[in-house]
Design a protein around this motif. Structure first.
Motif, short mmCIF file in Angstrom:
data_model
loop_
_atom_site.label_atom_id
_atom_site.label_comp_id
_atom_site.label_asym_id
_atom_site.label_seq_id
_atom_site.Cartn_x
_atom_site.Cartn_y
_atom_site.Cartn_z
N MET A 1 25.17 -19.06 -2.63
CA MET A 1 23.79 -19.52 -2.46
C MET A 1 23.74 -21.04 -2.39
SD MET A 1 20.82 -18.29 -2.18
CE MET A 1 19.76 -19.47 -1.41
N ARG B 1 10.31 -15.46 1.49
CA ARG B 1 10.28 -14.04 1.14
C ARG B 1 11.55 -13.34 1.59
NH1 ARG B 1 6.17 -14.50 5.23
NH2 ARG B 1 6.75 -13.47 7.16
N LEU C 1 14.53 -14.73 1.83
CA LEU C 1 15.62 -15.11 0.91
C LEU C 1 15.51 -14.28 -0.37
CD1 LEU C 1 15.70 -18.99 1.20
CD2 LEU C 1 17.34 -17.36 2.10
N LEU C 2 14.26 -14.10 -0.85
CA LEU C 2 14.09 -13.41 -2.14
C LEU C 2 14.36 -11.92 -2.06
CD1 LEU C 2 10.98 -15.25 -3.63
CD2 LEU C 2 13.40 -15.56 -4.14
N VAL C 3 14.14 -11.30 -0.89
CA VAL C 3 14.43 -9.87 -0.80
C VAL C 3 15.89 -9.62 -0.40
CG1 VAL C 3 12.07 -9.25 -0.21
CG2 VAL C 3 13.73 -9.59 1.61
N ARG C 4 16.61 -10.71 -0.19
CA ARG C 4 18.02 -10.54 0.26
C ARG C 4 18.90 -9.84 -0.77
NH1 ARG C 4 20.13 -9.24 4.51
NH2 ARG C 4 18.13 -9.87 5.35
N PRO C 5 18.90 -10.00 -2.07
CA PRO C 5 18.02 -10.87 -2.83
C PRO C 5 18.76 -12.10 -3.34
CG PRO C 5 18.91 -9.16 -4.25
CD PRO C 5 19.65 -9.08 -2.95
N ALA C 6 18.17 -13.26 -3.10
CA ALA C 6 18.62 -14.46 -3.80
C ALA C 6 17.78 -14.54 -5.07
CB ALA C 6 18.39 -15.69 -2.93
N ARG D 1 15.61 -15.73 -8.13
CA ARG D 1 14.73 -16.90 -8.11
C ARG D 1 15.34 -18.08 -8.83
NH1 ARG D 1 8.47 -14.99 -8.16
NH2 ARG D 1 8.74 -13.15 -6.88
N LEU E 1 18.51 -18.68 -9.34
CA LEU E 1 19.64 -19.18 -8.56
C LEU E 1 19.17 -19.99 -7.37
CD1 LEU E 1 22.68 -19.20 -8.28
CD2 LEU E 1 22.52 -17.14 -6.89
N ASP F 1 3.72 -15.07 -7.92
CA ASP F 1 3.60 -14.12 -6.82
C ASP F 1 3.90 -14.84 -5.53
OD1 ASP F 1 2.87 -12.06 -8.43
OD2 ASP F 1 0.72 -12.27 -8.10
N VAL F 2 4.88 -14.33 -4.79
CA VAL F 2 5.20 -14.96 -3.51
C VAL F 2 4.37 -14.28 -2.43
CG1 VAL F 2 7.01 -15.41 -1.83
CG2 VAL F 2 7.50 -15.58 -4.26
N ARG G 1 4.77 -5.96 -0.91
CA ARG G 1 5.36 -7.08 -1.65
C ARG G 1 5.69 -6.69 -3.08
NH1 ARG G 1 4.88 -12.40 0.39
NH2 ARG G 1 4.12 -12.37 2.51
N LEU H 1 8.28 -9.24 -4.74
CA LEU H 1 7.77 -10.57 -4.38
C LEU H 1 6.51 -10.88 -5.16
CD1 LEU H 1 8.29 -10.48 -0.52
CD2 LEU H 1 9.53 -11.88 -2.16
N VAL H 2 5.66 -9.84 -5.28
CA VAL H 2 4.45 -9.97 -6.08
C VAL H 2 4.64 -9.11 -7.32
CG1 VAL H 2 2.01 -9.32 -6.15
CG2 VAL H 2 2.91 -10.49 -4.15
N LEU I 1 18.01 -4.28 -4.15
CA LEU I 1 17.59 -4.90 -2.89
C LEU I 1 18.71 -5.03 -1.84
CD1 LEU I 1 14.91 -7.53 -3.91
CD2 LEU I 1 14.63 -5.25 -2.96
N PHE J 1 21.18 -15.83 6.16
CA PHE J 1 20.48 -14.85 5.32
C PHE J 1 21.47 -13.93 4.64
CE2 PHE J 1 16.50 -15.61 7.88
CZ PHE J 1 15.77 -16.05 6.81
N ALA K 1 24.48 -14.60 3.77
CA ALA K 1 25.21 -15.31 2.71
C ALA K 1 24.32 -15.63 1.51
CB ALA K 1 25.80 -16.60 3.27
N ALA K 2 23.01 -15.47 1.68
CA ALA K 2 22.09 -15.91 0.64
C ALA K 2 21.98 -14.94 -0.53
CB ALA K 2 20.70 -16.15 1.23
#
Lengths: 273, 306
Positions: A1, A94, A96-101, A103, A105, A270-271, B48, B53-54, B76, B101, B103-104
């Protein structure tokens, strides 16, 4: 990351454009000084500039002192303010976060990228300053015998000068970390990178303004910009550590508190971008 | 059947507004689940929340059998998502974007990255894409790229929010074929959309959201099952009531609705009485009728309060 964030930052044309613009001002100053031979008297204008005519190898310090009050903080605020809010605005946050990275990190990676930007920028400014300084002005070959001259007027050996220059660069980097922390914190609050950068800049402008105000003297020691120029003290003989140490401690507190706030906000937010 | 997506009493409140108001979703392995609802009914907020996310105000989300958002790191990587339109870094090429993406997050081995990127680009019809930056892509190409990013990890579950947005009719057909193909390969698809036709063509199960409440959740086949009536088209509609005494439900121009679930029998009676029949079918409610009956008026409407 972290590698991803670094790659993103340094593959971005804007990053290099910023660094280039940042170097333009000291180069312009150097050219003007060379052409006119007019320098501010010692103690006025940007520090070290008066010494440059006699020794061009001091120009890296003059260059840092020129960009430090305004240009460098603007660049850092823009990059730091963009870090999270820019992803939010582009909609990539969003994904990146569902990849998931994670938060946390992601935030750490952003911070590392901003620190890397600060480091690279400061080093480039110093390096360009050295090249410009030694080509445009008489560069005294800094042998142990000749050495440089401290702000206090006594001689410095080359070793001392190099060591103190590196320390000064480190100090400037730490000062900029404070700006970066403000930018990163605001960046987690808003989805607009512009708002985040302006927020960080507003803090700095307010701080510089209050610093000049006598009525604000009770809070002056706690203003984030208070000790920025203390790196000059590293070139006194003997080194005046008092403000440098206070500056480091102050930035440490700001960075710690703001990063904790940024983390607390970002990990529970909340994103919706 | 195992649940792939399961929510219990899921609520999201923004101040006094309950954007999502206690919904119990149940998506099973192998479903193509159509998540329908008007604009502003809470679809995107729900999606979400599924993806972490939410954060829900109350209630639970289970994805692939594990609690979200707690198990996000494990779950995920097995989920592909397209949320509210695609997004990418405009100054980078499509390939560079996919690689970044991938690699993330965990779950995408670097060894196979290049191959996987090429495969998904091929799958979504961008196999021959050059090095130009995403900034120069058309809306349809971006949509395809977003779908490619969702497919990078060969997910067991695809969560897609309006996946055919911005695509031309050929593109829509292509993506539909791709989704059906993936579904045959064992992928569960959760498709959120306000396009009834799209859902009707693709989905096996349907959930309808109205003002934050799940007003309907059932198999598509059950919802559009024959009503027990037959629709007859005839140029002599006025003569039908005389032949089929008391069985006529409605007459609308040349279209007559008749009680009786056997069109052949209805046909035989009418033809026997000399009434010409030009069309004959079992009556089935369309998905549109089902949804309109279950949900209220459009949320975009702002009525005058007197």
């Amino acid at each position: 990351m972290i590698a991803v964030e670094l790659r993103k930052l340094f593959r971005r044309p804007r990053t290099w454009a910023t660094i280039a613009v940042l170097n333009a001002l000291p180069v312009l100053v150097a050219v003007l000084v060379r052409l006119t031979d007019l320098v501010p008297r010692p103690g006025e204008g940007p520090p070290f500039l008066s010494a440059v005519l006699t020794n061009g190898s001091l120009f890296p310090l003059a260059a840092l002192a020129i960009v430090l009050p305004l240009f460098l903080p603007i660049a850092v605020a823009v990059v730091a303010g963009d870090s999270v809010a820019g992803e939010a605005q582009a909609g990539t946050l969003r994904y990146l976060l569902v990849r998931p990275a994670g938060r946390t990190l992601l935030l750490v990676a952003k911070l590392v990228a901003v620190v890397a930007f600060v480091l690279v920028t400061v080093l480039v400014v110093a390096a360009v300053g050295y090249v410009v300084g030694t080509t445009l002005f008489d560069a005294q070959p800094l042998t142990a015998a000749t050495g440089g001259t401290s702000v206090s007027g006594t001689g410095l050996t080359q070793q001392e000068l190099v060591g103190r220059t590196l320390t000064a660069i480190g100090y400037v980097v730490v000062s900029m970390l404070g700006v970066a922390a403000f930018g990163l914190f605001f960046s987690t609050l808003t989805d607009s990178p512009l708002a985040a950068a302006l927020g960080a800049l507003a803090v700095l402008v307010a701080s510089s303004l209050l610093f000049t105000l006598d009525a604000a003297s009770p809070i002056a020691p706690y203003l984030p910009t208070r000790y920025w120029l203390a790196f000059v003290d590293l070139f006194r003989d003997p080194i005046l550590w008092r403000d440098v140490v206070r500056g480091l401690a102050l930035q440490g507190v700001y960075v710690g508190v703001l990063l904790a706030a940024a983390w607390a906000n970002f990990t529970t937010k909340d994103v919706t971008s | 059947m195992t649940s792939v997506v399961r929510t219990r009493g899921l609520v999201k409140r923004y101040g006094r507004l309950r954007a999502v108001d206690g919904i119990d979703l149940d998506v099973r392995a192998g479903d193509v689940y159509g998540f329908l609802g008007a604009n502003g009914s809470g679809k995107t907020t729900t999606v979400r929340m599924l993806l972490g996310l939410v954060l829900p105000t109350s209630g639970e989300v289970e994805l692939l059998g594990e609690r979200m958002p707690r198990a996000a790191r494990r779950v995920l990587p097995r989920v592909g998502a397209l949320v509210e339109g695609p997004a990418a870094y405009g100054h980078l090429s499509g390939r560079a974007n996919l690689a970044l993406f991938d690699a993330a997050g965990p779950g995408g081995p670097r060894r196979t990255r290049r191959r996987r990127v090429e495969e998904v680009l091929e799958q979504v019809g961008l196999g021959g894409i050059d090095r130009r930056p995403v900034r120069a892509y058309s809306l349809g190409m971006r949509q395809r790229l977003g779908l490619a990013a969702a497919l990078l990890r060969r997910p067991e579950l695809l969560v897609l929010d309006e996946p055919t947005n911005g695509l031309d009719p050929q593109g829509i057909t292509e993506i539909r074929e791709l989704l059906l193909d993936l579904h045959r390969g064992g992928t569960t698809v959760f498709l959120s959309s306000h396009l009834l036709a799209e859902v009707e063509q693709l989905c096996t199960r349907v959930g309808v959201l109205d003002r934050g409440r799940l007003v309907l959740q059932d198999e598509l086949a059950t919802l559009t099952a024959p009503t027990g009536a037959t629709v007859v088209h005839t140029p002599a509609a006025d003569r039908v009531p005389a032949v089929l005494d008391g069985r006529v439900v409605a007459v609308d121009g040349s279209r007559v609705v008749v009680r009786g679930a056997d069109p052949a029998e209805v046909n035989a009676l009418l033809v026997g009485a000399g009434v010409p029949v030009t069309g004959l079918a079992l009556q089935r409610p369309s998905l549109e009728e089902v949804v309109l009956a279950a949900a209220g008026s459009s949320l975009d409407r702002v009525e005058v309060h007197r």
